[in-house]
Design an enzyme around this catalytic site. Structure first.
Site, PDB file in Angstrom:
ATOM      1  CD  GLU A   1      -6.727   0.424 -11.218  1.00 15.89           C
ATOM      2  OE1 GLU A   1      -6.146   1.498 -10.984  1.00 15.89           O
ATOM      3  OE2 GLU A   1      -6.285  -0.673 -10.834  1.00 15.89           O
TER       4      GLU A   1
ATOM      5  CG  ASP B   1      -8.822  -4.542  -3.147  1.00 17.30           C
ATOM      6  OD1 ASP B   1      -8.683  -4.195  -4.328  1.00 17.30           O
ATOM      7  OD2 ASP B   1      -8.013  -5.294  -2.557  1.00 17.30           O
TER       8      ASP B   1
END
Length: 439
Positions: free
Chosen positions: A273, A338
């Protein structure tokens, strides 16, 4: 879809000029006025309107113009009914169950009590959250996860400093933005208080009876009204948006588990995030959320070169279950996040372990694995899932994330620390020879 749109298509205008600015067949300015009046909110011609995808709206308008009024009405009713069917009586739910059995492979329906309880959790989430944290949530969990996200944020700042594609000007702004990130974990502070005034005010209009479906329709109206009324509310920088208390449980987090598991679980999510604020999406917004491009042209150009490696990597992945390739461009932003999230979490755990020697113990039955190997094993574990062919086809078309197995294979194949921890050589197994490297 929005992530695939060129940000330069964004139109900023006033409500009074909206209908003249975007090429659609209906009076968009009048539509917005009537919409906000449903919530007793008046809008004026000088109000600013931002249209993210004017070409998309024009395309939708063209489709609508080619249909009869009856077709449009039937479509809208069908969409509404499909979204509401699970809340309707059994004869309607049976129809949807036939669809979900094919699409998701589920052969049974959850109990009506569970459905109702879940819906209460959705429409009155803060009230349910207060009950949950009082009964189940340990306050040390919040303290520990805030410490984790601070550690991960510090690692990200180090990664920014060490990056070779960001120039010094962009690095300085990136570090300021990273330090401005507020850790919002667990629940809003006021839920710890015995003072119920704020909760009472938030749900003052929620007057329900014993009939479930009318209650659902009432909740939809109340949520729509609250959403529209936000137009005139001051921006609340402390608004609760990030990691709710309920996500802080196994396999992502367990306060009694070794930290290598927690960093490989929720730590990865935290890093993921954070990374979103510093890529193709994040470069468009400053630390206050204003739409400002804060990267220099030089940084944009070098980033674009590096992201091509990621896109080509995922384009070459094939999902053998349905014999379909991944769209690297469509999943690009999530793939990059990711990749960065795994690195942040791993280095943050390493940093924690240096100052907490001999604290993490090995787990029974898993003693042959090192702490760092267990970090990666839990990272892989959080993406374990079973999915039908039909769902996979839909995800490949609609989802912005890569299928779960590639959310493991992609980042680990680019990470030299994964190779070191498991004794892999570049080109062996999942390890890439030419690793894609952004952060």
């Amino acid at each position: 879809m929005q992530n695939q749109l060129d940000s330069r298509e964004t139109v900023r205008t006033t409500l009074g000029n909206l209908s003249h600015t975007i090429n659609v067949s209906f009076d968009s300015s009048n539509y917005i006025r009537r919409l906000y009046l449903l919530a007793n909110v008046s809008v004026i011609d000088a109000d600013i309107v931002i249209v993210r995808a004017p070409k998309l709206l024009h395309g939708i308008s063209s489709i609508i113009n080619r249909q009869t009024a009856r077709t449009i009405q039937n479509y809208m009713i069908w969409r509404f009914m499909m979204d509401r069917a699970w809340h309707m009586p059994k004869r309607f739910r049976n129809i949807v169950q036939q669809f979900t059995q094919v699409f998701h492979g589920t052969s049974t329906e959850e109990s009506r009590a569970t459905t109702c309880a879940n819906y209460v959790n959705i429409v009155m989430s803060l009230t349910v959250s207060k009950l949950y944290i009082e009964e189940y949530f340990h306050k040390d969990t919040r303290k520990e996860t805030i410490e984790m996200i601070n550690n991960i944020r510090n690692i990200f700042i180090t990664m920014v400093n060490q990056s070779t594609w960001m120039d010094s000007k962009s690095k300085i702004i990136a570090i300021i933005k990273a330090r401005a990130i507020k850790a919002k974990l667990g629940y809003p502070d006021y839920l710890e208080s015995d003072n119920m005034t704020k909760l009472d005010k938030a749900y003052a209009e929620y007057n329900f009876n014993l009939s479930y479906m009318p209650n659902v329709l009432s909740a939809i109206q109340l949520h729509s009204k609250a959403s529209l009324q936000m137009l005139r509310y001051p921006i609340d920088s402390k608004q609760w948006t990030v990691f709710p208390a309920v996500i802080l449980q196994t396999p992502l987090f367990d306060r009694d588990a070794p930290k290598y598991l927690n960093y490989g679980g929720i730590g990865f999510i935290m890093g993921h995030e954070i990374a979103h604020g510093f890529g193709d999406e994040g470069k468009e917004y400053d630390l206050n959320g204003n739409e400002v491009l804060w990267w220099t042209n030089s940084t944009v150009n070098t980033f674009d070169i590096r992201k091509k490696c990621i896109n080509e990597q995922y384009d070459n992945y094939n999902l053998t279950q349905v014999n379909h390739s991944i769209n690297g461009r469509k999943t690009q932003n999530e793939n990059i996040a990711d990749d960065a999230g795994l690195k942040q979490a791993f280095f943050a755990y390493q940093q924690w372990a240096k100052t907490h020697k001999n604290v993490d113990k090995k787990l029974p039955g898993l003693t042959k694995y090192s702490a760092e190997q267990m970090f990666f094993l839990n990272f892989g574990h959080i993406w374990c899932k079973k999915i039908t062919d039909e769902s996979l086809h839909s995800n490949l078309v609609l989802a912005q994330h890569s299928p779960a197995q590639f959310r493991v294979r992609g980042p680990t194949s680019n990470f030299v620390e994964f190779d070191r921890v498991f004794g892999c050589k570049a080109g062996q197994g999942n390890s890439r020879v030419n690793k894609c490297d952004i952060w």
